[in-house]
Structure formats: C-alpha cells, structure tokens
Design an enzyme around this catalytic site. Structure first.
Site, PDB file in Angstrom:
ATOM      1  N   SER A  17      -9.828  -7.792  64.272  1.00 59.25           N
ATOM      2  CA  SER A  17      -9.976  -6.338  64.308  1.00 59.25           C
ATOM      3  C   SER A  17      -9.415  -5.700  65.576  1.00 59.25           C
ATOM      4  O   SER A  17      -8.985  -4.549  65.548  1.00 59.25           O
ATOM      5  CB  SER A  17     -11.455  -5.955  64.170  1.00 59.25           C
ATOM      6  OG  SER A  17     -11.954  -6.326  62.911  1.00 59.25           O
ATOM      7  N   GLU A  51     -15.464   4.578  61.668  1.00 59.65           N
ATOM      8  CA  GLU A  51     -15.381   3.187  61.229  1.00 59.65           C
ATOM      9  C   GLU A  51     -16.607   2.789  60.427  1.00 59.65           C
ATOM     10  O   GLU A  51     -17.746   2.914  60.904  1.00 59.65           O
ATOM     11  CB  GLU A  51     -15.258   2.241  62.424  1.00 59.65           C
ATOM     12  CG  GLU A  51     -15.080   0.784  61.963  1.00 59.65           C
ATOM     13  CD  GLU A  51     -15.449  -0.256  63.009  1.00 59.65           C
ATOM     14  OE1 GLU A  51     -15.015  -1.414  62.837  1.00 59.65           O
ATOM     15  OE2 GLU A  51     -16.168   0.066  63.972  1.00 59.65           O
TER      16      GLU A  51
END
Length: 516
Positions: free
Chosen positions: A110, A335
């Site tokens: 990520s 997110e």
C-alpha cells in the site's frame, strides 16, 4: 384448515405466475436495459472544466473480485438477488484499469502504490514520498531530503485549497501517510518504532512529520492515537500504554492544539463519536480526530453510541462540510482502509461490509459535490488473493456454500465448498462445512497456503471517475497516471503553468459539463 391451504396454493400460484411472467419478459427487459445504456453513452460528453475540488477515494485492497462480491453482498442486504445490483461508483461514467506493481515488486504494497498515486511517480515497496533511489530498508544511507517527492496534498495547499485526510486505519498508516510523509520505512509511525535503528536520526517518524511538517492540513480523521501519545500516558480509552507510544516525551495531540491556538485558528481535537458529532463545521477550520489507539473498529463491530466511533461516511461528510467553505476548493483523500485488513485475516464478510460502507461514503460525496467542478476518483491501491468461484445459482448467499454443484464439478474429497476463497492466509485446511454457519462476522474463508496473513493480489484494479477531465481515464494506465490526471484536472502541481485554462474554458462552454 382448508382456507389456509387455499391461501398457500394461491400464494404459490401467484409466485409461479410471477416467475413465468418474468421469464417471458426477460428477453425484452435485457434488450431495454442495453438500449438504455447505449442512449446514456451517446449522451455522454466530455467535461473540460478546471476542477475546483479533488476527491480521491481509495478502497484499500479493493480488487475486482472484492468489488463484484461486495456488489452482490450489498444487493442481497437490500433484499435482491445481488447480481443485478450496482455500487454507487459503478455508475460513474468513465472506467479504466490501473497497473499496480511497485518499482521493485511484481505484487505491491500500500505504501508504494499510494505514493505512486499521490506523487505521480512509481516508487519502491514500503516507501512513502521518496523517489525510486530510496529502497525499502532500515538503512538510511540512501535517504536524504533531496529524494522527497511532492504530493497532491502539497500541490493543493500551494494552490490555496483546503486539504483533508479521512481513513479507517491509523492516520499514520501507509495510504494516509502517502499524502504527507517522506520515509524509507513505512512502519516508522512513531519514534518508538525506530528505537535501536542507527544512522536514521535525521529521518523523523511519520506522526512527528504529520504534526510538525504539515501544520496546514485542515482535516485529519482516523485511528492511530498511540503514535501521538508519550509513553507515560495511558490511552484514554484502552487505559493501557502501547509499546508504540512515543519515547521522546512529546504528546503530539497537545503540540497540534498549541500550534492552532497560537495561530488564533478555530480548531477541535476529538476522540469519540460524541465529541465528533458536537463539532460545528461552520465554526471549525481545523479538525483532528483520533478515534482508536490503533486502527478503527470494523463496521460490523463499531460502537455507534457517543462513546464509540463515527463511520467512514460520517467522517467524510463532516470533512467536506469543513473543506468546501474554501472558495478556492479542496483536496480530500478518503480511504476505506479496513477492507484490506479483513482480507489479510481471511474475514470475507468483514471485507465486504467495509466495501459496502466505503460505497456509502461514495454516495455521500456524490450528494455533496457537483460533477461540474469536482473530479471524483474511486480506485484501489492493490487487489488481494481473494476469489469468487464455483457455479452457485443466482441469488445464492454470497457468503455461503456453492448450492448446486454441476456434474463433473464435484470436489475430489466430496466435501462442499464456498463461493468465496483465499489463495493463502491464516485459515487453511479442508473441513466439512455442511453444518457450519459461514455467514457469521468472524468466519474465516480457508486459504490454500498457510501464512500469518493473506497476501495482496497483483492484478490490475479499476479506476472509476466522474467530473472535470474524467474522460482521460480510458484504457489501461500505469498507476502513477492517476495523480497526473488529478493535477491536470485542477491545473496544479506539474501542470500549473502548462494547463491552458483559456482553451479548457472554451471547450467547456461547448460541452455539457453536467454529465462527465
């Protein structure tokens, strides 16, 4: 008794008539839907306006199998068979694919993927905001400030916009960290995480960077309180002291508050839903919320009382209410970070519930901003080793066993199997699931290869876009392209001087900007 039997027969007859009628109408209905889609596509026009606002929504780990299973899951929760349902972002007019590999890894993490989006440059796995010369290592010999890359958040601030970061993970975690941090090791969220590492004294931890190097971020909402507390202060909720709490004696919560007070700014620091709900967006210029010691709670387990945590949708709504007061616009990262975490632990239901809540946040954004002046992008940083297979009948519970095994498709061991599976992870082994409730919140879909955590997937992920210049998403792109389109759309960053606003203006006057 006779009357009851008659009513049952009538009910069954009505159901059969409806099924037969549906079957007769289905050919016409499929054709009607297809024609309607063609007409919508024909009416679609390009939006050449300069974006005032930029909204980037990342479903962490939300690969295409997760999107599909999440769509069915949410559709079934709403009372349908699920397959026909669409998530809010699946209605966006422009869709493309993103190649997610890191500079040094075929299957990414990520940090590297979020940094590629945020900076417009592909970087190494595990690094944040530094170029490809800096490897993912605790050796800082190749790190220095000349390796720093500017981010979309930096460019938005330079353009006078307000900025915000909303996440369900720790605010210092990889994806949110990519908006503001520069480090060769993504796990250095607190100075405690760097303890014993020699030669990296000049590289500050991520929480320190957030507070001291990024004082102009208007909204910060998520978890991760432990990296801001000193190691003599018990967490206000857990009443314990984490090994990740600070060793330098600083309470960064108090530092942040003092910074804002000295500026005469209107600010609020909050730690639970009650305090969060009490914040008036019209009277708040800076909002900092840390709702958990580590990551926020999964949506399925979230305490919705005033002592608990706000949802991703609620955080997104309040962030926009604060940010959109700026006449120059805003940049916001949202997110859905715990999709990824649920997948890592083989918690299929939790991953799909997190996806459904992420989609709720997408819907909320759509109701709060205008497609005329706001570029909204929904994408994933990477996929997961998560799949959907077998030949279950339409409407079969997406969390359940394959209900109708075709001839020739039987398992070798004769045991039933699940529609949702993982290639690897902490839950492994074939067991008889015949009498097991596979729909519970903590049921773990078994993986094939035993590992502490299920791994990421390396396949391309989707990019969904609407708003100014969203038509630039049109094929298979390198992941860093996402950041370039966002900069170009708003005429900021690398495109501040080369963006021909006059040409864009005249193109926008001759194009229906309401549809893109």
């Amino acid at each position: 008794m006779m009357m009851m039997m008659t009513m049952i027969h009538l009910t069954l007859l009505g159901w059969l008539i409806a099924v037969v009628s549906c079957a007769f109408e289905s050919n016409a209905e499929w054709r009607r839907q297809a024609r309607a889609d063609i007409q919508r596509a024909k009416r679609l026009t390009k939006n050449y306006s300069v974006a005032k606002n930029l909204v980037l929504m990342i479903g962490d780990g939300m690969g295409l199998p997760t999107v599909t299973a999440g769509r069915i899951y949410k559709g079934q929760k709403n009372g349908g068979t699920g397959e026909e349902f669409k998530l809010a972002f699946q209605e966006f007019p422009y869709v493309a694919l993103s190649k997610t590999y890191n500079l040094d890894r075929q299957v990414p993490d990520s940090a590297g993927t979020a940094s590629a989006i945020m900076t417009g440059v592909k970087v190494n796995m595990g690094t944040l905001g530094v170029d490809g010369d800096v490897p993912f290592t605790q050796d800082c010999s190749k790190y220095n400030k000349t390796k720093h890359l500017k981010t979309l958040l930096d460019y938005a601030l330079e353009a006078g916009k307000s900025v915000g970061v909303v996440t369900t993970t720790r605010i210092t975690h990889a994806t949110p960290g990519a908006t503001y941090a520069h480090t060769s090791w993504r796990d250095w969220e607190s100075d405690a995480n760097k303890a014993g590492v020699a030669g990296c004294e000049n590289l500050k931890d991520i929480a320190y960077q957030l507070v001291f190097d990024n004082p102009n971020i208007n909204v910060l909402l998520g978890g991760g309180r432990r990296s801001f507390l000193n190691d003599t202060t018990p967490d206000p909720v857990t009443k314990t002291i984490s090994s990740s709490q600070r060793k330098d004696g600083l309470d960064l919560r108090e530092v942040w508050k003092k910074q804002k007070s000295l500026r005469g700014a209107r600010y609020a620091y909050v730690e639970n839903k009650g305090e969060f709900d009490a914040v008036d967006p019209a009277k708040t210029d800076f909002l900092f919320g840390l709702f958990a010691s580590s990551h926020m709670t999964y949506e399925l387990e979230r305490d919705k009382t005033s002592n608990g945590e706000p949802s991703l949708t609620e955080m997104t709504e309040k962030a926009i209410k604060i940010l959109q007061r700026n006449p120059k616009g805003f940049f916001l990262l949202v997110e859905g970070g715990r999709i990824d975490h649920a997948h890592h632990d083989n918690y299929g239901k939790k991953a799909l519930e997190e996806t459904a809540e992420f989609d709720n946040a997408v819907s909320k954004v759509g109701r709060m901003v205008s497609v005329d002046d706001t570029l909204t992008i929904v994408t994933a940083d990477h996929s997961h080793a998560f799949g959907m297979a077998g030949y279950p009948t339409r409407g079969n519970n997406i969390l359940g066993l394959v209900d109708d095994v075709l001839e020739g498709e039987e398992t070798f061991d004769g045991l039933p199997y699940l529609t949702l599976t993982y290639a690897n992870g902490p839950a492994t082994g074939r067991t008889d699931l015949t009498n097991v409730d596979t729909t519970t919140n903590n049921f773990q879909q078994p993986g094939c290869v035993g590992m502490p955590y299920s791994a990421h997937g390396g396949e391309d992920v989707a990019i969904y876009a609407k708003g100014p210049m969203s038509h630039l998403f049109h094929t298979t792109h390198e992941q860093n392209y996402v950041g370039h389109v966002m900069m170009y759309s708003a005429c900021i960053g690398e495109y501040k001087k080369s963006c021909d606003k006059k040409e864009r203006y005249w193109l926008s006057r001759t194009s229906d900007t309401r549809r893109g």
